[in-house]
Each structure stands twice: as C-alpha cells, then as structure tokens.
Design a protein around this motif. Structure first.
Motif, PDB file in Angstrom:
ATOM      1  N   CYS A  38       0.836  -1.210   0.000  1.00 28.21           N
ATOM      2  CA  CYS A  38       0.000   0.000   0.000  1.00 28.21           C
ATOM      3  C   CYS A  38       0.868   1.256   0.000  1.00 28.21           C
ATOM      4  O   CYS A  38       0.372   2.343  -0.304  1.00 28.21           O
TER       5      CYS A  38
ATOM      6  N   GLY B  83      -0.757   3.262  -3.087  1.00 30.61           N
ATOM      7  CA  GLY B  83      -2.106   3.391  -2.511  1.00 30.61           C
ATOM      8  C   GLY B  83      -2.369   4.803  -2.022  1.00 30.61           C
ATOM      9  O   GLY B  83      -1.457   5.647  -1.987  1.00 30.61           O
TER      10      GLY B  83
ATOM     11  N   TYR C 109      -8.068  -0.170   4.545  1.00 32.63           N
ATOM     12  CA  TYR C 109      -7.142   0.564   5.410  1.00 32.63           C
ATOM     13  C   TYR C 109      -6.835  -0.211   6.688  1.00 32.63           C
ATOM     14  O   TYR C 109      -5.783  -0.036   7.285  1.00 32.63           O
TER      15      TYR C 109
ATOM     16  N   ASP D 164      -3.945  -2.166   5.692  1.00 31.13           N
ATOM     17  CA  ASP D 164      -2.865  -1.275   5.204  1.00 31.13           C
ATOM     18  C   ASP D 164      -2.108  -0.680   6.387  1.00 31.13           C
ATOM     19  O   ASP D 164      -0.883  -0.630   6.405  1.00 31.13           O
TER      20      ASP D 164
END
Ligand SMILES: C[S@@+](CC[C@H](N)C(=O)[O-])C[C@H]1O[C@@H](n2cnc3c(N)ncnc32)[C@H](O)[C@@H]1O
Length: 361
Positions: A12, A16, A258, A261
């Motif tokens: 990520c 990301g 998330y 992540d």
C-alpha cells in the motif's frame, strides 16, 4: 531497508492512497538509530496511528484524511525525536533512574499478566466465545445437525476458547491442539475451572499426528496465516477430516482495506523492535493489557500472510476440499458483518472482510 523491501512488506506504500504520507512516515522511522529509546518511540507512534485509525473508522465519513493527518503528525514526532540530543538531558543520575524504572515496569508487567490470566473468569471467557461461534454458525445457516454425535478438532486452539465453545455447543468430543505450551497449559487450567471436558494437547498444525479421516469437524480459527507452511497446514486440515465432514478455516483477508494497510505500515516500522520493550512502552502510556495484545498482535508476529479468496479456494480444492463456501455474515463487530450491513465506506475501511470458509470433502 531498501524501497523494494518496504514495498514488499507494505504494498500500500507504493501507490495506494496512504502512500503520500505513509512512506515519509516509514522512512523517518527507519532513520532512527537502533536503541531502546527508538523502540519506545516507534511503539508510541504505532499506538497513536492505531487509535487514529479506530477514531476515523467510528465516523461515517471517508476516513482517508484523518489517517493521512495521523501519519504526518507521527512523522513529525519521529523527526523531532531524531533531532533531539538526549545527551543534554541524560545526567548519569537520570540514566540510573530511568534504568531502574524500566526494571520496575518489567516486573510490574510480569505480575500484571500473571494476575490477569489467573483472574480471568473462565466461565465468561468461554461463554462469550460460545456466543460468537453460535451466532456465526446460525446467521450463516450452517450449524451442523447431529452435533452431539460429532468429534471436533480445534487446530491452533491457543488458550482453548473455541474448543470449549464447541463442547458447550453440544459436540460429542473436542480436541484442541497448539504448539504453544503456555496456550495448552492455560487452556487446561481454564477448563478445569469451568468444568468443561476438552482434550488439549501439544501438536504442530502443519504436521498433525492424527490418522486420515479422524474428525467430523475440523476448525481452524486465525492460525494458518501465522505458520511457516500454510499450504501444508490446509493439507493437514483436510486430511484429518472425515469424508462429508465439516471444515472451518478463518484466514486474514486480501484486499483488507485501510484496516490491514495500517497494520502493514506499522509492521515495517516495528519489525526490529523488541517485543518486551514494545509492551512496556504501551504500559507506561497506561494502555490496558487486553488492548496491548490486540494492538501488537498482528503487528509484532513474524509471519502474517494475507490471501485473496481465490487463492484460499484454490489451495483448499487442491487438497481435496469440496463445496467450499465463504461466509457472508458474522457477529455484530465482525468486519464482514459491517460490510454486509453496508456501513458507510465499509469496503474502503475493511476490504472484503474476514475470510471465513466452510467446506467438506
Ligand atoms: C491468533 S492465535 C488463535 C488462537 C485460537 N484459534 C483463537 O481463535 O483464539 C494463533 C494460534 O496459532 C498457534 N500456532 C501458530 N503456528 C502453529 C503451529 N505450527 N502449530 C500449532 N499451533 C500454531 C499459536 O500458538 C496461537 O495460539
């Protein structure tokens, strides 16, 4: 650590939405010299990012900005610490004092955990888990019939809560196995206290001692993603399950939003931090013991594999599992249930939710 290593641990951070603030945060953390103080500071940064994520998730708005702000603040905090010349503060007397207080904390932490485990109310511990298991089975319409005639293997039972839950739910005979001596011995102590009959024994779940086709139900909850050989672990689960048996496999998910992540990012900065120092650093902040376990759990374990649903199905089927089905519902606080209930921004927060699969053979 090279950028490639960082991206391998936390994809990520490459491209990301969290990468813009996440990568500078991680790089700043990696610049800190290796020392006990750096370990403490990194653990505190981990704590504040973890609670910022929880605070962002509680709101019904896009959590991205709040998380980015936390990453930026913690980068600044780490930079300030890196520029601080501790020599100016550390008289030898102060150093002595701080060493003594670390020892006190260590002793206190040891006592605290010991007492916490002893004080743990076994009945309540098992009752709560029983309710979780029952709800997850019922809400997905998969509560096995004739449970009273079935034998269960709980592979990687830890403190034994789910083995006891299967027994309370009415299973004929339950065997809980784990390779952790602390886990197995505390499980044995607790069932005595709660007056439940479960057979707990030491076993390596990727190399089980049981014959083929031994158990009606094989259950593995949050274990194989921490093992050195997940493929062999799944092979073993299917092998020891009887034909037409009932298998349950919970593994952590990819994509995980998330939620995962953040854990990936924090795993990079905490990779070289001493476990005991991290626990003590959070104790000093006044974080309760159960929160310390919850926060550090996936962040400090050496292996934390996350698979896609297709990857899990492929491995299960390769080893002879049939009728593999993903559970779409869960208990109220399960991520999968929040997705099912269409909580705002649920997919951004939680990805696809927990991978709970059931299967037969
Ligand atoms: C996150 S805990 C889950 C415990 C339990 N299933 C539960 O849900 O409460 C993971 C457990 O897997 C165990 N474990 C990891 N690798 C193992 C292995 N190769 N053999 C046996 N147990 C293992 C650990 O000791 C730990 O108790």
């Amino acid at each position: 650590m090279s950028d490639d290593n960082i991206f391998e641990m936390a994809p990520c951070l490459k491209d990301g939405p969290l990468s813009a603030k996440g990568l500078p945060f991680v790089k700043q953390a990696l610049e800190l010299p290796k020392s006990v103080s750096s370990d403490i500071i990194k653990t505190w940064a981990t704590y504040y990012i973890f609670i910022a994520k929880e605070s962002a998730f509680r709101k019904e708005v896009d959590p991205t900005n709040e998380i980015l702000e936390a990453l930026e603040n913690q980068r600044n905090f780490l930079a300030a610490f890196n520029n601080l010349n501790l020599e100016h503060f550390a008289t030898s007397e102060a150093m002595e004092k701080s060493r003594a207080s670390m020892e006190e904390v260590e002793r206190e932490t040891g006592n605290h955990y010991g007492n916490l485990f002893k004080k743990f109310d076994a009945e309540k511990y098992f009752q709560e888990t029983h309710d979780l298991l029952k709800t997850r089975l019922e809400v997905n319409n998969i509560l096995p019939e004739n449970l009273s005639e079935m034998t269960v293997l709980d592979a990687g039972c830890g403190g034994g809560r789910y083995s006891a839950a299967w027994k309370k739910l009415g299973a004929k005979e339950v065997t809980g196995v784990d390779f952790s001596e602390i886990g197995i011995s505390s499980a044995k102590d607790r069932i005595k206290e709660a007056n439940i009959d479960v057979n707990y024994q030491l076993e390596d779940v990727v190399n089980l001692s049981f014959q083929n086709d031994t158990f009606d139900i094989v259950f593995s909850n949050g274990v194989l993603h921490h093992t050195r050989d997940l493929d062999k672990g799944i092979h073993e689960l299917v092998r020891v399950m009887k034909k037409d048996g009932f298998g349950w496999l919970y593994l952590i998910e990819n994509p995980g939003g998330y939620f995962w992540d953040i854990i990936e990012i924090l795993r990079v900065i905490m990779a070289d931090v001493d476990n005991g120092v991290a626990r003590n650093a959070l104790r000093i902040l006044g974080v309760p013991a159960n929160r310390i376990f919850y926060i550090l759990d996936h962040i400090m374990v050496p292996i934390n594999l996350r698979l896609t649903g297709d990857e899990i199905i492929e491995i299960l089927e390769k080893h002879g599992a049939k009728d593999v089905k993903r559970l779409e519902r869960g208990y109220g606080f399960d991520r999968i249930e929040k997705i099912y209930q269409k909580e705002p921004f649920a997919e951004m927060k939680y990805g696809v939710g927990e991978h709970r699969y059931v299967f037969t053979k």
